[in-house]
Design an enzyme around this catalytic site. Structure first.
Site, PDB file in Angstrom:
ATOM      1  N   ASP A  83       0.855  -1.194   0.000  1.00  0.00           N
ATOM      2  CA  ASP A  83       0.000   0.000   0.000  1.00  0.00           C
ATOM      3  C   ASP A  83       0.892   1.245   0.000  1.00  0.00           C
ATOM      4  OD1 ASP A  83      -2.419   1.398   0.188  1.00  0.00           O
ATOM      5  OD2 ASP A  83      -2.443   1.340   2.386  1.00  0.00           O
ATOM      6  N   GLU A 142      -1.335   6.177  -8.805  1.00  0.00           N
ATOM      7  CA  GLU A 142      -2.275   7.175  -8.258  1.00  0.00           C
ATOM      8  C   GLU A 142      -2.103   8.485  -9.004  1.00  0.00           C
ATOM      9  OE1 GLU A 142      -3.093   7.552  -4.051  1.00  0.00           O
ATOM     10  OE2 GLU A 142      -2.954   9.746  -4.172  1.00  0.00           O
TER      11      GLU A 142
END
Ligand code: G3H
Ligand code: 13P
Ligand code: ZN
Length: 356
Positions: A83, A142
């Site tokens: 993550d 992202e």
């Protein structure tokens, strides 16, 4: 069962129209609780490990706890995901540890605080993608910076988040830029900025379109219908968990998370991975508080951990059922990373860009 890549899982989720919760793990109890829920609902599991979790438990402990989970729950495909990787080294070291997926969060610099330029984001994401795909491992990128639309601030409580004020153009992923980003980087999944943020304090009222921009999901999905979207900061911070926490001496100020109906709307428009950490933290620590204040002579930590695990299992079961991943584990046969690497090399997994 063998580990599964994020790409294979999300392709399956897209084909059958469901979403997958991705739960953060730091310790044995969280892993057991999530896996029990996955087994009870026959859902595949995404276990995601932050940099904070890797330094809390240590890479050897994380690696071996997940290996134990594979042995204990052989019917459940498990995706092991880094993550918020903050740079090439974090992601390549995760891949070398056997993770089947990494997030390269190039929206922030290596300090995990300073927003990057678009060119910097493309460059670092492309470098990680090359390393990952050569090994058959998936990559999530992202674009846009996570943070609250009402205050213009990123989350500050998890050590990973923009510092200082962000403007709306940074806080909302630009759909046209998303098309370009996916074409250039060939990521398998894209985390988008749409007003969600990490931690418990996401919204100061039940969110509406002013503060939770579901329109961004829809616009990106209309341009990139085959792209797997990821919603971060997607704990719902349920009122019952807040009440339970506060009933036993907690002082959590009233707050609102991402409503389940908004997540389900996202799933209808290409959201396939939904990141949840805060809800698990709240469920666990609420249970700790209850034991600590109702059984004041209790000193066996297992007596705290058992109800905490039960609280996490019931939350995870609910999310697997709500997002539609329940019942899917038995229908998936993991493709080894070596075969995934061959597919990437042949170009058969290139993101199909059908812009409208
Ligand atoms: O990315 C955010 C997650 O909530 C992980 O938080 O870095 O404190 O483990 P952490
Ligand atoms: P929450 O803080 O909403 O649980 O978000 C977790 C997350 O996005 C981890 O990457
Ligand atoms: Zn996140």
């Amino acid at each position: 069962m063998a580990r599964i890549t994020l790409r294979q899982l999300l392709d399956h989720a897209a084909e059958y129209g469901y979403g997958l919760p991705a739960f953060n793990v730091n310790n044995m109890e969280q892993i057991l609780a999530i896996m029990r829920a996955a087994q009870a609902t026959d859902s595949p599991a995404i276990l995601q490990v932050s940099r904070g979790a890797r330094s809390y438990a240590g890479d050897a402990m994380v690696r071996n706890m997940i290996a134990a989970a594979e042995e204990m729950f052989p019917a459940i495909p498990i995706c092991v995901h880094q993550d918020h990787g903050n740079g090439v080294a974090t992601c390549t070291s995760a891949i070398d540890q056997g993770y089947t997926s990494v997030m390269m969060d190039g929206s922030l610099a290596e300090d995990a605080k300073t927003p990057t330029s678009y060119a910097e984001n493309v460059a670092v994401t492309t470098a990680v993608r090359a390393y990952a795909h050569t090994r058959g491992v998936s990559i999530e990128g992202e674009l846009g910076v996570l943070g609250r639309l009402d205050t213009g601030t990123g989350e500050q409580e998890d050590g990973h988040g923009a510092v200082g004020k962000l403007d709306r153009s940074q806080l909302l992923t630009d759909p046209d830029q998303a098309v370009d980003f996916v074409q250039l980087t060939q990521v398998d999944a894209l985390a988008i900025a749409m007003g969600t943020s990490h931690g418990a304090y996401k919204f100061s009222r039940k969110p509406d379109s002013e503060v939770l921009a579901m329109s961004v999901v829809k616009e990106i999905h209309s341009r990139l219908p085959d792209l797997h979207l990821v919603m971060h900061g997607s704990s719902s911070v349920p009122q019952e968990l807040q009440d339970e926490f506060n009933a036993y001496g907690g002082q959590l100020p009233q707050t609102w998370g991402v409503p389940i109906e908004e997540i389900l709307e996202g799933i209808r428009y290409g959201v396939r991975k939904v990141n949840i950490d805060t809800d698990l933290r709240l469920a666990m620590t609420g249970a700790f508080r209850k034991v600590a204040s109702t059984r004041t002579d209790e000193f066996d930590p297992r007596k705290f951990m058992i109800p905490a695990m039960e609280a996490v299992t019931s939350l995870c079961r609910l999310r697997y059922e709500q997002f539609g991943s329940a019942g899917k584990a038995a229908r998936i046969t993991p493709v080894p990373t070596s075969a995934m690497a061959a597919r990437y090399a042949a170009g058969s997994l290139d993101q199909r860009i059908t812009t409208s």
